[in-house]
Design a protein around this motif. Structure first.
Motif, mmCIF file in Angstrom:
data_model
loop_
_atom_site.group_PDB
_atom_site.id
_atom_site.type_symbol
_atom_site.label_atom_id
_atom_site.label_comp_id
_atom_site.label_asym_id
_atom_site.label_seq_id
_atom_site.Cartn_x
_atom_site.Cartn_y
_atom_site.Cartn_z
ATOM 1 N N MET A 1 109.633 52.749 58.712
ATOM 2 C CA MET A 1 108.863 53.739 59.455
ATOM 3 C C MET A 1 107.527 53.168 59.872
ATOM 4 S SD MET A 1 109.086 57.713 58.594
ATOM 5 C CE MET A 1 107.905 57.737 57.383
ATOM 6 N N VAL A 2 107.091 53.601 61.023
ATOM 7 C CA VAL A 2 105.874 53.015 61.574
ATOM 8 C C VAL A 2 104.673 53.844 61.155
ATOM 9 C CG1 VAL A 2 104.776 52.351 63.702
ATOM 10 C CG2 VAL A 2 107.235 52.226 63.501
ATOM 11 N N LYS A 4 100.769 54.762 61.923
ATOM 12 C CA LYS A 4 99.791 54.636 62.997
ATOM 13 C C LYS A 4 98.422 54.932 62.419
ATOM 14 C CE LYS A 4 102.379 57.681 65.004
ATOM 15 N NZ LYS A 4 103.835 57.731 64.960
ATOM 16 N N GLU A 121 105.920 48.754 59.615
ATOM 17 C CA GLU A 121 105.084 48.219 60.680
ATOM 18 C C GLU A 121 103.858 49.109 60.842
ATOM 19 O OE1 GLU A 121 107.070 48.005 64.380
ATOM 20 O OE2 GLU A 121 105.233 47.354 65.388
ATOM 21 N N ILE A 123 100.607 50.187 63.358
ATOM 22 C CA ILE A 123 100.004 50.122 64.691
ATOM 23 C C ILE A 123 98.558 50.568 64.550
ATOM 24 C CG2 ILE A 123 100.068 50.993 67.028
ATOM 25 C CD1 ILE A 123 102.942 51.492 66.804
ATOM 26 N N VAL A 512 97.352 47.673 75.851
ATOM 27 C CA VAL A 512 97.701 46.741 74.783
ATOM 28 C C VAL A 512 96.650 45.632 74.761
ATOM 29 C CG1 VAL A 512 99.489 45.250 73.903
ATOM 30 C CG2 VAL A 512 100.116 47.256 75.191
ATOM 31 N N GLN A 515 97.211 40.206 71.058
ATOM 32 C CA GLN A 515 97.981 40.274 69.819
ATOM 33 C C GLN A 515 97.985 38.923 69.128
ATOM 34 O OE1 GLN A 515 99.158 43.208 68.975
ATOM 35 N NE2 GLN A 515 98.445 43.972 70.924
ATOM 36 N N LEU A 521 99.978 45.601 65.507
ATOM 37 C CA LEU A 521 99.880 45.804 66.955
ATOM 38 C C LEU A 521 98.562 46.514 67.273
ATOM 39 C CD1 LEU A 521 101.401 45.887 69.722
ATOM 40 C CD2 LEU A 521 102.220 48.095 69.024
ATOM 41 N N HIS B 21 105.351 42.830 72.820
ATOM 42 C CA HIS B 21 104.095 42.722 72.101
ATOM 43 C C HIS B 21 104.319 42.747 70.605
ATOM 44 C CE1 HIS B 21 101.738 43.052 75.703
ATOM 45 N NE2 HIS B 21 102.452 44.074 76.083
ATOM 46 N N SER B 22 105.295 43.562 70.172
ATOM 47 C CA SER B 22 105.617 43.566 68.744
ATOM 48 C C SER B 22 107.034 44.082 68.618
ATOM 49 C CB SER B 22 104.636 44.444 67.967
ATOM 50 O OG SER B 22 105.096 45.759 67.921
ATOM 51 N N ALA B 23 107.462 44.301 67.404
ATOM 52 C CA ALA B 23 108.867 44.696 67.204
ATOM 53 C C ALA B 23 109.163 46.031 67.851
ATOM 54 C CB ALA B 23 109.163 44.758 65.710
ATOM 55 N N SER B 24 108.159 46.908 67.936
ATOM 56 C CA SER B 24 108.465 48.223 68.501
ATOM 57 C C SER B 24 107.704 48.486 69.782
ATOM 58 C CB SER B 24 108.122 49.306 67.474
ATOM 59 O OG SER B 24 106.723 49.358 67.324
ATOM 60 N N CYS B 25 107.165 47.453 70.426
ATOM 61 C CA CYS B 25 106.373 47.683 71.635
ATOM 62 C C CYS B 25 106.782 46.692 72.695
ATOM 63 C CB CYS B 25 104.889 47.526 71.294
ATOM 64 S SG CYS B 25 103.833 47.644 72.724
ATOM 65 N N GLU B 27 106.724 45.846 77.110
ATOM 66 C CA GLU B 27 106.184 46.205 78.419
ATOM 67 C C GLU B 27 107.089 45.614 79.491
ATOM 68 O OE1 GLU B 27 102.184 45.088 78.949
ATOM 69 O OE2 GLU B 27 102.071 45.883 80.983
ATOM 70 N N LEU B 90 105.583 50.967 79.607
ATOM 71 C CA LEU B 90 105.185 50.472 78.289
ATOM 72 C C LEU B 90 105.845 51.373 77.261
ATOM 73 C CD1 LEU B 90 103.234 48.642 76.620
ATOM 74 C CD2 LEU B 90 101.598 50.478 76.760
ATOM 75 N N ILE B 92 106.306 52.234 73.442
ATOM 76 C CA ILE B 92 105.798 52.022 72.086
ATOM 77 C C ILE B 92 106.613 52.934 71.189
ATOM 78 C CG2 ILE B 92 103.758 51.971 70.640
ATOM 79 C CD1 ILE B 92 102.118 52.203 73.203
ATOM 80 N N GLY B 93 107.453 52.331 70.354
ATOM 81 C CA GLY B 93 108.286 53.134 69.471
ATOM 82 C C GLY B 93 107.411 53.986 68.577
ATOM 83 N N SER B 94 107.783 55.247 68.383
ATOM 84 C CA SER B 94 107.091 56.229 67.549
ATOM 85 C C SER B 94 105.799 56.742 68.180
ATOM 86 C CB SER B 94 106.764 55.696 66.164
ATOM 87 O OG SER B 94 105.581 54.938 66.191
ATOM 88 N N LEU B 95 105.337 56.202 69.311
ATOM 89 C CA LEU B 95 104.187 56.822 69.989
ATOM 90 C C LEU B 95 104.633 57.487 71.278
ATOM 91 C CD1 LEU B 95 100.934 54.698 69.822
ATOM 92 C CD2 LEU B 95 101.251 57.062 69.207
ATOM 93 N N GLN B 98 104.775 55.027 78.382
ATOM 94 C CA GLN B 98 103.704 55.146 79.362
ATOM 95 C C GLN B 98 104.164 54.550 80.677
ATOM 96 O OE1 GLN B 98 99.516 54.583 78.332
ATOM 97 N NE2 GLN B 98 99.589 52.789 79.638
ATOM 98 N N ALA B 183 115.280 55.415 61.966
ATOM 99 C CA ALA B 183 114.159 55.785 61.077
ATOM 100 C C ALA B 183 114.304 57.245 60.665
ATOM 101 C CB ALA B 183 112.835 55.576 61.801
#
Lengths: 576, 185
Positions: A1-2, A4, A121, A123, A512, A515, A521, B21-25, B27, B90, B92-95, B98, B183
């Motif tokens: 689970m992420v 934030k 993860e 963010i 973004v 990174q 992230l 950008h990452s595992a869950s992001c 673009e 874009l 973003i997993g869990s957000l 966009q 998840a």
């Protein structure tokens, strides 16, 4: 689970300490509001947080630790920070550390009672605390109007905005205050305050009271019995100037009320009304100064009578043309002459009245022009009323022509039914067959033919006067449209959207940032402002007039049947 | 980061750029065909020829200045409000997701859709005149009805990529959207 973490960008340079904020477990996100620095006593921190929670009703707690070390990571410090996790028990305990001036921070969580040992993860979302606190999030239009909107379906972003907005009291202590707790947040370098704003706030209370007293006097006079007698009350209802003045009076009452605005919408409405009134009066005074310079108003009054005369002469020429053979059509001589002479006599009366009034016109106009200082809208309404008064004879002709034509059409339709052997049943509201006597049929047919052959003459007069009346109505309508525009435009909201666009938010946008592998992230959350169209739509001030409810087809039908049309009906008037 | 060339529905060349950008992001940006110098000069010359013709007929030099003014204003309006340079997505997993469109004058218009509102990302077919075109769209969840769709948000409307490009974008999006199903949230 992420996980934030919403981190305020003002705290990036803060010294090491512990993080306080709100943990939203449904979204697995932590909103960090401030950093508490060493040294502190844990009991005092907990006491302070419970007090803040009581006042703001936001569930603030200690979320984790923040270490900003200039040199390499110190082992002892990291152990100390982990031990803090046992004092302020929070699940999960977030640890953020920054080394030197590096942009890339390391972030880890400590879960004591978790069943899955997998590394989740993280963010890291940076946000500008001041802008998010001041901003007002507007929900999209379809959800704003739906009524079955459950609380737990509320947008996730609005939870974050609410958290920061409600924690205003947390941001009131700066680092120059002597207290047991030392915080870092957006105002920790000194609380912002403006002398002008404070002075205005102090001065506004007696000003409001004075204004309320004056307004109660004025409304008392307006409501007195003297002005309610029949001719006067009829006059007031017909003049659009009185409507506009009443509307502005209402606005003044809204502004001068002592109650503070509870919601954002009420505050914006008050501000919009205030700015709109100010601009209106300023434009009115500008207009007045332009009119009275070089005696322009005298020139205007001098040209008024010749213009009225010119209009009357044009009408006379028009009637002479109708009495002859207009557009080559052959009219019924007798009816033509009767109608033409009738209308010509009216014009003659009208011209005599105008000439009777002519010595007083300049003085009346001079005093009436003074009332332009009440606002540009009042001046435009006066203009519209003057046009209505000057073209009163056109209105009268229209009414005569329409009534005559209407009578003729009804007569024709009823006799047409008689021709076919039918009759209108008033009880059943439908057409029924009926057997007529021979003499009834004879008279009916005679009358029908007479009416039918006189129809073109009446129809032509009706057409000409209806067109003239529609022209006048069009001009008056344009003036009223302009008045409504000035009345309902939310100027304060538009200026706010122009200058401080973060105050009116339609949503957010993420950018973004750079990174680095192995680090969480990094995103920057910025406010996405409302579009100008939506600003005007959301904050429009309500006006008192309603636009023509008649669709084009019903308008055409009314014109064809000769019914009188009143395209500009005001709210609250009896509908016919 | 990788960039590949494809074709749009009308045959113009477009480019798809993917960045993780990452595992869950992720673009995904589609660059639209640029403004052609040929078409710009053709339109300008046409307008000026017409203006010159009117000037010869009417002998009024205001026509020429008006033509220059109109061309300038028209170009500015076209670049700022009509011509889209790049459309990007874009995820973003869990957000949330966009959607950004950047115009030729540098203006960017962004919409952010929260993950809770996103039901799915699909490729739809549409019949347009004599063609069948494919387009990618986001299906938004209806808050009252868990099976229903409240709104369909079409993506890449100005660049209109063909099916091969859309499949790449679709696969990238679905990889991230699958994560939210696995998840527990």
């Amino acid at each position: 689970m992420v996980l934030k973490v919403f981190f305020p960008s003002c705290c990036s340079l803060a010294e090491s300490g512990i993080l306080i904020g709100r943990w939203i477990s449904e979204q697995n996100s932590a909103v960090i509001l401030a950093v508490v620095h060493f040294p502190f006593i844990p009991v005092q921190v907990k006491q302070y947080l419970s007090e803040v929670q009581r006042v703001t009703k936001v569930g603030i707690s200690v979320l984790g630790s923040w270490s900003n070390s200039k040199q390499e990571k110190e082992e002892s410090l990291s152990e100390f920070l982990e031990d803090l996790g046992t004092i302020f028990s929070h699940e999960p305990w977030i640890q953020i550390s920054k080394e030197g001036d590096s942009k890339f921070w390391s972030c880890s969580t400590l879960q004591k009672h978790s069943n899955n040992p997998k590394e989740e993860e993280i963010i890291l979302v940076y946000y500008d605390q001041r802008k998010v606190m001041l901003s007002h999030l507007h929900p999209p239009l379809d959800t704003a109007t739906s009524t079955d909107h459950r609380a737990d379906d509320a947008s996730k972003l609005s939870a974050i905005f609410d958290t920061v907005a409600k924690s205003k009291i947390l941001f009131m202590t700066d680092r120059y205050d002597d207290g047991p707790i030392k915080l870092t947040h957006w105002q920790s370098d000194g609380v912002e305050a403006s002398i002008i704003v404070e002075l205005v706030k102090q001065a506004s209370v007696p000003a409001c009271m004075l204004l309320t007293f004056l307004l109660s006097l004025v409304s008392g006079i307006c409501r007195s019995r003297v002005l309610k007698f029949w001719p006067l009350s009829f006059l007031w209802s017909k003049l659009s100037t009185c409507e506009q003045l009443g509307h502005r009076l209402q606005h003044l009452q809204v502004i001068s009320s002592n109650k503070k605005a509870q919601t954002q919408t009420q505050l914006m409405r008050k501000a919009n009304i205030f700015v709109s009134l100010l601009i209106d009066v300023a434009l009115g005074i500008l207009l007045m100064s332009w009119l009275y310079r070089k005696n322009r108003i005298g020139h205007l009054a001098d040209t008024l009578i010749p213009v009225a005369d010119h209009v009357a002469e044009e009408l006379q020429d028009l009637l002479q043309w109708l009495m002859g053979a207009p557009a080559g059509l052959k009219m019924n001589r007798a009816l033509d002459q009767v109608l033409g002479r009738f209308f010509l006599y009216h014009i003659h009366l009208w011209i005599s009245y105008i000439h009777l009034m002519s010595p007083f016109i300049e003085m009346i106009l001079w005093y009436v022009g003074l009332s332009a200082c009440l606002g540009l809208t009042v001046a435009l309404c006066i203009l519209s009323d003057i046009i209505a008064l000057l073209t009163f004879h056109i209105y009268c002709f229209y009414v005569y022509g329409a009534r005559l034509y209407c009578l003729k059409i009804y007569g024709l339709s009823s006799l047409w039914r008689l021709f076919r052997g039918k009759k209108w049943n008033v009880l059943r509201q439908r057409v029924d067959s009926c057997s007529y006597d021979l003499d009834q049929l004879f008279i009916g047919t005679l009358l029908f033919t007479i009416l039918l052959f006189l129809l073109p003459t009446t129809a032509l007069y009706y057409l000409v006067f209806t067109l003239l009346r529609l022209l006048v109505v069009l001009v008056q309508g344009l003036i009223h449209l302009l008045v409504d525009l000035i009345d309902s435009l939310p100027l304060y909201s538009i200026i706010l959207r122009l200058c401080r666009s973060y105050r009116l938010a339609a949503g957010v946008k993420f950018r973004v940032l750079e990174q680095q592998d192995g680090k969480p992230l990094r995103l920057l959350m910025q406010i996405n402002p409302l579009s100008y169209g939506r600003v005007v739509q959301t904050y429009r001030l309500p006006t008192y007039s309603c636009y023509p409810k008649d669709s084009w087809t019903s308008l055409c039908k009314k014109l064809f049947l000769g019914e009188l049309i009143y395209p500009w009906k005001h709210k609250g008037e009896k509908q016919d | 980061m990788e960039e590949r060339r494809y074709r749009s529905a009308s045959g113009a060349p477009i480019a798809l750029r993917r960045r993780q950008h990452s595992a869950s992001c992720r673009e995904l940006a589609v660059r639209c065909p640029r403004l052609q110098l040929r078409s710009l000069s053709a339109v300008t010359s046409a307008v000026w020829l017409v203006a010159y013709g009117l000037f010869v007929l009417s002998e009024n030099s205001m026509v020429l200045s008006a033509a220059i003014f109109i061309t300038l204003i028209g170009l500015i309006i076209y670049l700022h409000f009509v011509k889209i340079d790049q459309e990007s997505l874009l995820v973003i997993g869990s957000l949330g997701i966009q959607v950004t469109s950047s115009y030729a004058s540098g203006k960017e218009s962004t919409t952010f859709i929260e993950m809770g509102q996103v039901k799915d990302v699909v490729i739809n077919e549409a019949v347009h005149m004599q063609k069948v075109i494919y387009y990618l769209c986001i299906l938004l969840q209806d808050p009252g009805d868990p099976q229903g769709v409240s709104e369909v948000v079409p993506l890449f409307q100005s660049s209109k990529p063909r099916l091969d490009c859309l499949i790449e974008v679709y696969r990238s999006c679905q990889e991230i959207l699958q994560q939210r199903k696995t998840a527990p949230q």
